[in-house]
Design a protein around this motif. Structure first.
Motif, short mmCIF file in Angstrom:
data_model
loop_
_atom_site.label_atom_id
_atom_site.label_comp_id
_atom_site.label_asym_id
_atom_site.label_seq_id
_atom_site.Cartn_x
_atom_site.Cartn_y
_atom_site.Cartn_z
N VAL A 269 1.07 -1.46 0.00
CA VAL A 269 0.34 0.11 -0.19
C VAL A 269 0.97 1.15 0.45
N ILE A 270 0.89 1.97 -0.73
CA ILE A 270 1.02 3.29 -0.87
C ILE A 270 0.38 4.49 0.21
N ARG A 271 0.81 4.66 1.80
CA ARG A 271 -0.35 4.72 2.34
C ARG A 271 -0.45 6.76 1.94
N GLY A 272 -1.42 6.29 2.67
CA GLY A 272 -1.49 8.10 1.72
C GLY A 272 -2.14 8.53 0.77
N VAL A 273 -1.87 7.59 -0.26
CA VAL A 273 -2.36 7.57 -1.31
C VAL A 273 -4.02 6.82 -2.23
N GLU A 274 -3.64 5.67 -1.56
CA GLU A 274 -4.61 4.89 -2.08
C GLU A 274 -5.37 4.74 -1.11
N LEU A 275 -4.86 4.93 0.35
CA LEU A 275 -5.23 4.56 1.79
C LEU A 275 -4.99 5.24 2.07
N SER A 276 -5.61 6.12 3.41
CA SER A 276 -5.02 6.72 4.62
C SER A 276 -4.62 5.36 5.64
N ASP A 277 -4.15 6.03 6.65
CA ASP A 277 -3.18 5.22 8.17
C ASP A 277 -4.92 4.82 7.99
N PRO A 278 -5.46 5.69 9.33
CA PRO A 278 -6.92 4.69 9.43
C PRO A 278 -7.16 3.66 9.10
N VAL A 279 -7.27 3.64 7.55
CA VAL A 279 -8.61 2.85 6.84
C VAL A 279 -7.70 1.78 6.61
N ILE A 280 -6.40 2.06 6.34
CA ILE A 280 -5.85 0.82 6.18
C ILE A 280 -6.20 -0.67 7.66
N ASP A 281 -5.53 0.57 8.77
CA ASP A 281 -6.17 -0.52 10.60
C ASP A 281 -7.46 -0.80 10.89
N SER A 282 -8.73 0.50 10.33
CA SER A 282 -9.27 -0.40 10.32
C SER A 282 -10.58 -1.72 11.12
N PRO A 283 -11.25 -1.23 11.59
CA PRO A 283 -12.70 -3.24 11.57
C PRO A 283 -13.25 -3.02 9.99
N GLN A 284 -12.71 -2.32 8.81
CA GLN A 284 -13.28 -2.46 7.71
C GLN A 284 -12.61 -2.57 6.72
#
Length: 313
Positions: A269-284
């Motif tokens: 994952v290119i953090r902050g481009v495709e997905l933000s940090d909170p989303v990567i580690d979220s329950p979803q």
């Protein structure tokens, strides 16, 4: 017997491999190896020819072989005879001539696995061939969704959006094929330049949209892809513009997505481009489950294609 792509497999064969993968997962989703399988590959050695960069796929194949009692040797492009001008096919033939029992190959040339399957007298597994296919990633993504949604043997009734750089992605091709074959509706979403053309769409069992909002509101599951900058052939996607138009952060989730919609990503994952940090580690997010399931799927694939002949399906 070779595993080159999911487009070559029947629905029944894909389901059989997913069912076999369940053998290597505990009820709580941890990787296991039944005692009777721990010597399945005893005294066998397999070559992992990763001639393109890889972390998850290479490591999980290595772990899977070890868990089944085999040995592996890894060869990368750096430091190999490829740097002296040898062809990838000849490198693979050289390694095969040393007496290995099977090959796992990753390379940017989408034709290489097909050439090897025709010319080699030992099993070949495609670990990613350029923008062609990535069959074990497709299997592990389907397994992750099947387990999460408890959908039985297939994925019937699920709506799955694949979002990002579609046209350059081997993961997108394998995912679209297996998801559709297992009964899901598939939507490809991304900027126009990163989607298949009208002429190419016949090869994709899916429809397309250039609307992030449409894709995210529609989907039960979203597979987010990395921008394949290395395959853009001179074109460059501005990561800041892409993050604004196509990235998924918490505000995008709250605006467009159901809290029950899950997110997958094949990595890295290119953090902050495709997905933000909170989303990567979220329950979803099911990203870390995908990584775990990758070892189980590759154990099942190795057992099926590299195991004793009487074990091969």
């Amino acid at each position: 017997m070779n595993l080159i792509g999911l487009q070559e497999l029947s629905r029944q064969r894909m389901i059989a491999l997913l069912d076999a993968s369940e053998r290597y997962l505990s009820e709580d989703g941890q990787v296991i190896t039944p005692a009777e399988d721990r010597e399945l590959l005893r005294e066998q050695t397999f070559a992992l020819l990763f001639l393109e960069p890889s972390t998850r796929t290479r490591t999980s194949f290595d772990l899977a072989i070890q868990r089944l009692g085999g040995r592996s040797v890894t060869i990368s492009g750096q430091g190999s005879s490829l740097q002296k001008g040898e062809s990838a096919a000849d490198t693979c033939k050289t390694v095969a001539a040393m007496g290995v029992d099977g090959l796992v190959v990753r390379h940017h040339d989408r034709h290489l696995p097909h050439v090897l399957s025709e010319r080699m007298n030992l099993p070949v597994i495609n670990a990613g061939n350029g923008s062609g296919e990535h069959p074990t990633q497709g299997l592990l993504d389907a397994l992750t969704l099947r387990r999460h949604f408890n959908s039985g043997e297939g994925l019937s009734g699920l709506k799955i959006a694949i979002v990002g750089d579609i046209v350059h992605s081997r993961v997108a091709r394998s995912d679209a094929h297996i998801f559709s074959a297992l009964g899901a509706d598939v939507l490809l979403a991304g900027p126009r330049m990163l989607l298949p053309t009208e002429a190419q769409l016949d090869a994709w069992p899916a429809r397309v949209t250039t609307s992030r909002k449409e894709a995210l509101r529609w989907a039960d599951a979203v597979v987010v892809l990395r921008i394949q900058q290395e395959r853009l052939r001179g074109s460059v996607v501005d990561p800041h513009r892409y993050a604004s138009d196509w990235g998924i952060d918490q505000s995008v989730i709250e605006q467009y997505m159901s809290p029950l919609t899950v997110i997958l990503h094949p990595g890295p994952v290119i953090r902050g481009v495709e997905l933000s940090d909170p989303v990567i580690d979220s329950p979803q997010s099911l990203i870390w489950r995908q990584v775990t399931h990758g070892v189980a799927v590759r154990q099942a694939v190795i057992a099926a294609y590299f195991g004793p002949r009487e074990e091969r399906a």
